[in-house]
Design an enzyme around this catalytic site. Structure first.
Site, PDB file in Angstrom:
ATOM      1  N   PRO A  90      48.157  33.205  33.165  1.00 42.98           N
ATOM      2  CA  PRO A  90      47.002  34.170  33.067  1.00 42.98           C
ATOM      3  C   PRO A  90      45.714  33.500  33.005  1.00 42.98           C
ATOM      4  CG  PRO A  90      48.858  34.554  31.356  1.00 42.98           C
ATOM      5  CD  PRO A  90      48.861  33.153  31.785  1.00 42.98           C
ATOM      6  N   GLU A 117      54.069  29.165  24.534  1.00 47.89           N
ATOM      7  CA  GLU A 117      52.911  29.342  24.455  1.00 47.89           C
ATOM      8  C   GLU A 117      52.226  28.535  25.758  1.00 47.89           C
ATOM      9  OE1 GLU A 117      51.902  31.418  22.386  1.00 47.89           O
ATOM     10  OE2 GLU A 117      53.920  31.350  21.679  1.00 47.89           O
ATOM     11  N   ARG A 155      56.159  37.333  53.328  1.00 47.04           N
ATOM     12  CA  ARG A 155      55.848  38.303  54.133  1.00 47.04           C
ATOM     13  C   ARG A 155      54.887  37.932  55.506  1.00 47.04           C
ATOM     14  NH1 ARG A 155      52.998  42.297  53.173  1.00 47.04           N
ATOM     15  NH2 ARG A 155      54.110  44.189  53.725  1.00 47.04           N
ATOM     16  N   ASP A 170      49.105  44.789  58.001  1.00 48.28           N
ATOM     17  CA  ASP A 170      48.968  45.595  57.144  1.00 48.28           C
ATOM     18  C   ASP A 170      47.781  46.224  56.953  1.00 48.28           C
ATOM     19  OD1 ASP A 170      51.378  45.396  56.733  1.00 48.28           O
ATOM     20  OD2 ASP A 170      51.623  44.704  54.911  1.00 48.28           O
TER      21      ASP A 170
END
Ligand code: 4GX
Length: 260
Positions: A90, A117, A155, A170
């Site tokens: 994160p 952690e 992709r 896309d």
């Protein structure tokens, strides 16, 4: 050239079904990508194969030890010095379609999946080329984040999507959301497919789709619309959308005009 993904994880089993299924599985069969899981536990040096330990300074939870991760990464690097080492966390830079495209130009990505952690800070300092976050939420480990990254990057590799389709075409590429799609039946419990899509008028359909893409983006992701490069026609369509034109009417009127 075939693209290689090496996944460093304590839970290699997590990767079997998602990566064997449908499109990615076919890409592996076609030899377009290669995905290998490497169990970090295999790189411990003592017989109890300990991969985590309590944090210095105290506190909750456990930290992944530097030694097994270091040896796992060194084993990958001994095969290919130019492998690009990514840590999913994160704290990393936000994952995005542009980043997926850039990573697809690498031949060899190594994805380090943290548990508990996280990893000893010296792993980052000594071995990690790039830290990436797939979003502002906390997972139980980096494994699902690694799968998301592999899926989005793959992709972009020519041949992974059906024949002449590619991720580059896309609509996210033009930073707009997709227009709404319909298939049979024309009438489902009184809810009908917009008439313009049945008209066979290709230019009217293209205009309707562009307008609906702009509408969806304006309603749901105004932040994307603000960044989008709009043509003069797009600006006109946006004005119509903001004036509250309903789905279908403009395209239909256009289709009628086209017939005249
Ligand atoms: N986007 N996780 C990493 C271990 C961890 C804990 C603390 C660093 C500090 C995630 C995400 C994510 C869960 C992977 C915690 N690492 N990864 N893991 N969001 O939530 O990539």
């Amino acid at each position: 050239m075939k693209m290689k993904f090496d996944i460093l994880t304590l839970f290699p089993n997590m990767f079997s079904s998602p990566l064997q299924g449908s499109i990615l599985g076919k890409a592996v069969e076609k030899g377009l990508i290669e995905i290998q899981t490497i169990n970090i536990r295999d790189f411990t040096l003592e017989k109890h194969q300990v991969v985590d330990d309590a944090p210095y300074g105290g506190g909750q939870g456990m930290v992944m030890k530097v030694e097994p991760i270091a040896r796992a990464i060194e084993s990958v690097k001994s095969q290919n010095r130019s492998a690009w080492i990514i840590y999913l966390t994160p704290q990393g830079k936000p994952f995005h379609q542009d980043l997926a495209r850039r990573l697809s130009t690498q031949l060899h990505l190594v994805l380090l999946c943290g548990r508990y952690e996280g990893v000893d800070e010296r792993v980052r300092e000594l071995f990690i080329d790039e830290e990436i976050s797939i979003g502002d939420y906390v997972l139980t480990g980096g494994e699902l984040a690694a799968m998301v990254l592999i899926d989005a990057v793959s992709r972009f590799i020519p041949g992974v999507l059906g024949s002449d389709r590619s991720a580059a075409e896309d609509s996210f590429f033009n930073s707009l959301l997709e227009y709404p799609q319909y298939t049979r039946p024309v009438d489902f419990r009184g809810s009908r497919v917009p008439e313009v899509l049945l008209s066979g008028n290709h230019s009217a359909i293209a205009l309707w789709r562009r307008r609906e893409a702009i509408r969806q983006t304006s309603l749901r992701r105004p932040d994307l619309l603000a960044k989008a490069r709009l043509t003069e026609e797009d600006e006109r369509l946006l004005e119509e959308v903001l004036q509250g034109k309903s789905i279908g009417d403009r395209g239909l009127r256009n289709a009628d005009e086209g017939q005249k």
